[in-house]
Write an enzyme that holds these catalytic residues in place. Structure first.
Site, PDB file in Angstrom:
ATOM      1  N   LYS A 162       0.657  -1.223   0.081  1.00 35.42           N
ATOM      2  CA  LYS A 162      -0.076   0.172  -0.190  1.00 35.42           C
ATOM      3  C   LYS A 162       0.872   1.145   0.178  1.00 35.42           C
ATOM      4  O   LYS A 162       0.169   2.441  -0.090  1.00 35.42           O
ATOM      5  CB  LYS A 162      -0.829   0.013   1.329  1.00 35.42           C
ATOM      6  CG  LYS A 162      -1.949  -1.081   1.239  1.00 35.42           C
ATOM      7  CD  LYS A 162      -2.829  -1.240   0.118  1.00 35.42           C
ATOM      8  CE  LYS A 162      -3.824  -2.181   0.063  1.00 35.42           C
ATOM      9  NZ  LYS A 162      -4.865  -2.374  -1.056  1.00 35.42           N
ATOM     10  N   LYS A 200       1.510   5.353  -5.004  1.00 31.63           N
ATOM     11  CA  LYS A 200       2.304   3.865  -5.436  1.00 31.63           C
ATOM     12  C   LYS A 200       3.096   3.961  -6.757  1.00 31.63           C
ATOM     13  O   LYS A 200       3.934   2.757  -6.923  1.00 31.63           O
ATOM     14  CB  LYS A 200       1.160   2.746  -5.439  1.00 31.63           C
ATOM     15  CG  LYS A 200       0.326   2.762  -4.218  1.00 31.63           C
ATOM     16  CD  LYS A 200      -0.675   1.818  -4.167  1.00 31.63           C
ATOM     17  CE  LYS A 200      -1.821   1.797  -2.994  1.00 31.63           C
ATOM     18  NZ  LYS A 200      -2.930   2.670  -3.163  1.00 31.63           N
ATOM     19  N   GLU A 216      -5.753  -1.906 -11.028  1.00 33.08           N
ATOM     20  CA  GLU A 216      -6.739  -1.605 -11.935  1.00 33.08           C
ATOM     21  C   GLU A 216      -7.051  -0.069 -12.072  1.00 33.08           C
ATOM     22  O   GLU A 216      -7.973   0.343 -12.681  1.00 33.08           O
ATOM     23  CB  GLU A 216      -7.829  -2.549 -12.043  1.00 33.08           C
ATOM     24  CG  GLU A 216      -7.559  -3.843 -12.505  1.00 33.08           C
ATOM     25  CD  GLU A 216      -8.563  -4.969 -12.553  1.00 33.08           C
ATOM     26  OE1 GLU A 216      -8.692  -5.745 -13.486  1.00 33.08           O
ATOM     27  OE2 GLU A 216      -9.401  -4.891 -11.604  1.00 33.08           O
TER      28      GLU A 216
END
Length: 217
Positions: free
Chosen positions: A14, A74, A165
């Site tokens: 994360k 990220k 995604e």
């Protein structure tokens, strides 16, 4: 590290620690995993864009603006980010190109072997194009086969990874000029070193019980 150890350790990271780069030999190993991924009738309907620089990651991060801004760190703080893309069509040029590569690699001992492979592959392409009318979905499935191999390979190397995604495919296609080249983005994978802010690392895995997900006959 055993395979059991790798799958137990693996988790979706994360938060990455920015400014740290993975060893190039490990990246090359993962690229080799992607290149050798299996695909239906060896159709290889994919392309992989690898961002290894800050500028490259910034390009990819353009697709995480707005609704997907939670994924921007990220992308920006990872060592490498790979965009797994699929072809917009399995056209004649690609079919001929794959067949020529198979021949160059010595897969056909006799001419009839080449003709048989070409006929078999085309029969599947035609089935998905005309009967099932799902060529894009079929190609996308092949990309996800590659994704699975990439994540497992990263886990075996002890590399932290995050599949995503949560990005705007149109924005990423535009940023990377994919559609002009006959491709469109499917999924992103960030690779690098997790930071102390990665809360998911401390959480136990949660999976349904073995007896619920397996049937032995």
């Amino acid at each position: 590290m055993t395979l059991n150890d790798a799958v137990a350790r693996r988790h979706t990271v994360k938060a990455f620690e920015g400014g740290k780069s993975l060893p190039q030999d490990e990246i090359e190993t993962l690229l080799n995993v992607l290149r050798n991924s299996p695909s239906s009738v060896n159709s290889q309907p994919w392309h992989f864009v690898v961002a290894s620089t800050a500028a490259g990651r910034e390009q990819m991060a353009k697709s995480t603006d707005g609704a997907f801004v939670y994924n921007s760190p990220k992308v920006l703080n990872a060592s490498h980010v790979i965009a797994l893309c699929m072809r917009t069509d399995l056209d004649e040029a690609h079919l001929q190109h794959v067949l020529a590569q198979e021949e160059a690699d010595g897969r056909f001992a006799k001419p009839e072997g080449k003709a048989g492979q070409d006929k078999s592959r085309r029969s599947y392409v035609d089935m998905h194009r005309y009967e099932q009318r799902d060529v894009p979905q079929w190609m996308e499935k092949q990309v996800y086969l590659a994704l699975g191999g990439l994540l497992l390979g990263a886990a075996m190397l002890g590399i932290d990874a995050t599949p995503m995604e949560g990005f705007d495919p149109r924005a990423l296609d535009q940023a990377l000029g994919l559609r002009e080249k006959g491709f469109t983005s499917v999924v992103l994978v960030s690779l690098g070193y997790r930071s102390d802010a990665d809360f998911n690392a401390a959480l136990p895995k949660s999976r349904l019980p073995r007896e619920e997900i397996f049937t032995f006959i």
